[in-house]
Design an enzyme around this catalytic site. Structure first.
Site, mmCIF file in Angstrom:
data_model
loop_
_atom_site.group_PDB
_atom_site.id
_atom_site.type_symbol
_atom_site.label_atom_id
_atom_site.label_comp_id
_atom_site.label_asym_id
_atom_site.label_seq_id
_atom_site.Cartn_x
_atom_site.Cartn_y
_atom_site.Cartn_z
ATOM 1 N N CYS A 152 0.949 -1.130 -0.193
ATOM 2 C CA CYS A 152 -0.033 -0.256 -0.009
ATOM 3 C C CYS A 152 0.927 1.058 -0.056
ATOM 4 O O CYS A 152 1.719 1.400 0.955
ATOM 5 C CB CYS A 152 -0.908 0.045 1.064
ATOM 6 S SG CYS A 152 -2.039 1.311 1.494
ATOM 7 N N CYS A 203 -1.020 3.424 -6.476
ATOM 8 C CA CYS A 203 -2.014 3.081 -5.519
ATOM 9 C C CYS A 203 -2.475 1.442 -5.935
ATOM 10 O O CYS A 203 -2.655 1.363 -7.161
ATOM 11 C CB CYS A 203 -3.320 3.943 -5.431
ATOM 12 S SG CYS A 203 -4.580 2.900 -4.617
HETATM 13 N N1 DGL Z 1 -3.993 0.463 -2.017
HETATM 14 C C1 DGL Z 1 -3.503 1.654 -1.118
HETATM 15 C C2 DGL Z 1 -2.382 2.400 -1.808
HETATM 16 O O1 DGL Z 1 -1.511 1.707 -2.406
HETATM 17 C C3 DGL Z 1 -4.564 2.664 -0.839
HETATM 18 C C4 DGL Z 1 -5.781 2.673 -0.538
HETATM 19 C C5 DGL Z 1 -6.825 3.432 0.249
HETATM 20 O O2 DGL Z 1 -6.877 4.461 -0.103
HETATM 21 O O3 DGL Z 1 -6.916 2.779 1.191
HETATM 22 O O4 DGL Z 1 -2.207 3.433 -1.929
#
Ligand code: DGL
Length: 269
Positions: free
Chosen positions: A77, A188
Site C-alpha cells: 500500500c 495506488c
Molecule cells: N492501496 C492503497 C495504496 O496503494 C491505498 C488505498 C486506500 O486509500 O485505502 O495507496
C-alpha cells in the site's frame, strides 16, 4: 531471533489493492507461505489523516509480525508506506519490511522529457516521501500528480468496470489528459485492478507503470539476503480481513485467482 523458513510473508493493504502485489509475489515465489491482510473495515486509508493511517498500519503490522510471527512484511500500500514505513522499520529491525512508492523513476526515464501522469491517493501525494521522489525527477519529465478520491471506495465496493466507474474516471482525469500523457503511474495498489477502465478513460495508447513487480523482486532479494527463502512448495496463502462482510474473503480469493491466471496467460503469450 531467527525465523523459520516456513513462517509466512505478510502482505498488508487497506483492502483489495494489495492483491495486485500478492499476485506478483506468488508468481515469483510460489514456494512461500503468505498471509494477506486487507483492512477493509477502515478503507480507504488514502483519505484519512497521516496520523490515522500510521496508527492503523502499526496496529495491523503488530498482528502480522507479533501474533503471526511473519518473517517479512510487505506493505502493499503506497499510502500506508508513506505514513508508517520508518516507524515499522524501527519496530522490526531484524525483519525485512518492504514498502512501496509510485513507480515514478521508470516512468520519468522512459523517454525524452515525457509527460507523466501520477495517479495516487491524496495521502500518498502530499506526504514528504513522495515529494522527495518528485523533486528528483522534476527536470526530466512533465509530471502531473492527480489525487483520486473516491476510486478506492468504488473498487472496494466491487465496482471494477461499468458506467459508474467510467463516469468517476472521466471526472477525475479531465484536465489531465489533453494532450495525452506518455506514461501513467498507478501509484495506488488498487488501481491495477481497474487498469482496463483507466486505459479506456485516457483514450490513447499509454504506457502503464506500477510498483508490484519491483516490490516482489525486492522482497525476494531481501529474503535471499537473510537466508530465509523457502525453496520447496507450493506454499499456502491465508486471507484475513477486518471487514465484517462474510463475502470479503471469498471476493479477495476470487480476484487473486483471476489475476494470477491472467498473469499466467500473459507469460504464455
Ligand atoms: N492501496 C492503497 C495504496 O496503494 C491505498 C488505498 C486506500 O486509500 O485505502 O495507496
Amino acid at each position: 531471533m531467527t525465523y523459520d523458513l516456513n513462517a509466512p510473508v505478510a502482505v498488508l493493504d487497506s483492502g483489495l489493492g494489495g492483491l495486485t502485489v500478492l499476485t506478483e509475489l506468488v508468481r515469483l515465489m510460489p514456494e512461500e507461505n503468505y498471509i494477506y491482510y486487507g483492512d477493509a473495515a477502515q478503507a480507504p486509508y488514502g483519505e484519512k489523516t497521516t496520523e490515522q493511517v500510521r496508527a492503523l498500519t502499526l496496529d495491523r503490522a503488530k498482528l502480522l509480525m507479533e501474533d503471526c510471527q511473519s518473517k517479512a512484511l510487505v506493505v502493499a500500500c503506497n499510502t500506508a508506506t508513506s505514513a508508517a514505513i520508518q516507524q515499522l522499520r524501527r519496530l522490526y529491525p531484524d525483519r525485512s519490511v518492504i514498502g512501496m512508492e509510485p513507480a515514478l523513476k521508470p516512468a520519468a526515464l522512459s523517454g525524452y522529457h515525457p509527460k507523466i501522469l501520477v495517479l495516487a491517493t491524496p495521502v500518498t501525494l502530499r506526504e514528504s516521501k513522495f515529494r522527495r521522489l518528485l523533486d528528483s525527477y522534476t527536470g526530466q519529465a512533465e509530471i502531473i500528480c492527480l489525487p483520486c478520491p473516491g476510486l478506492v471506495e468504488m473498487i472496494e465496493s466491487g465496482v471494477l468496470e461499468g458506467p459508474e466507474l467510467d463516469a468517476l474516471l472521466s471526472d477525475l482525469l479531465q484536465g489531465a489528459i489533453t494532450p495525452p500523457p506518455d506514461g501513467v503511474v498507478l501509484g495506488c495498489t488498487h488501481y491495477p485492478l481497474i487498469e482496463k477502465s483507466i486505459r479506456a478513460a485516457i483514450g490513447s495508447p499509454v504506457e502503464i507503470f506500477q510498483g508490484g513487480p519491483g516490490t516482489a523482486r525486492e522482497t525476494r532479494r531481501r529474503l535471499e539476503e537473510q537466508g530465509l527463502r523457502r525453496m520447496i512448495g507450493p506454499g499456502q496463502i491465508t486471507f484475513q480481513t477486518s471487514s465484517t462482510d462474510p463475502e470479503w474473503i471469498r471476493r479477495a480469493q476470487h480476484l487473486f485467482q483471476e489475476a494470477l491466471e491472467d498473469e499466467q496467460d500473459d507469460t504464455l503469450k
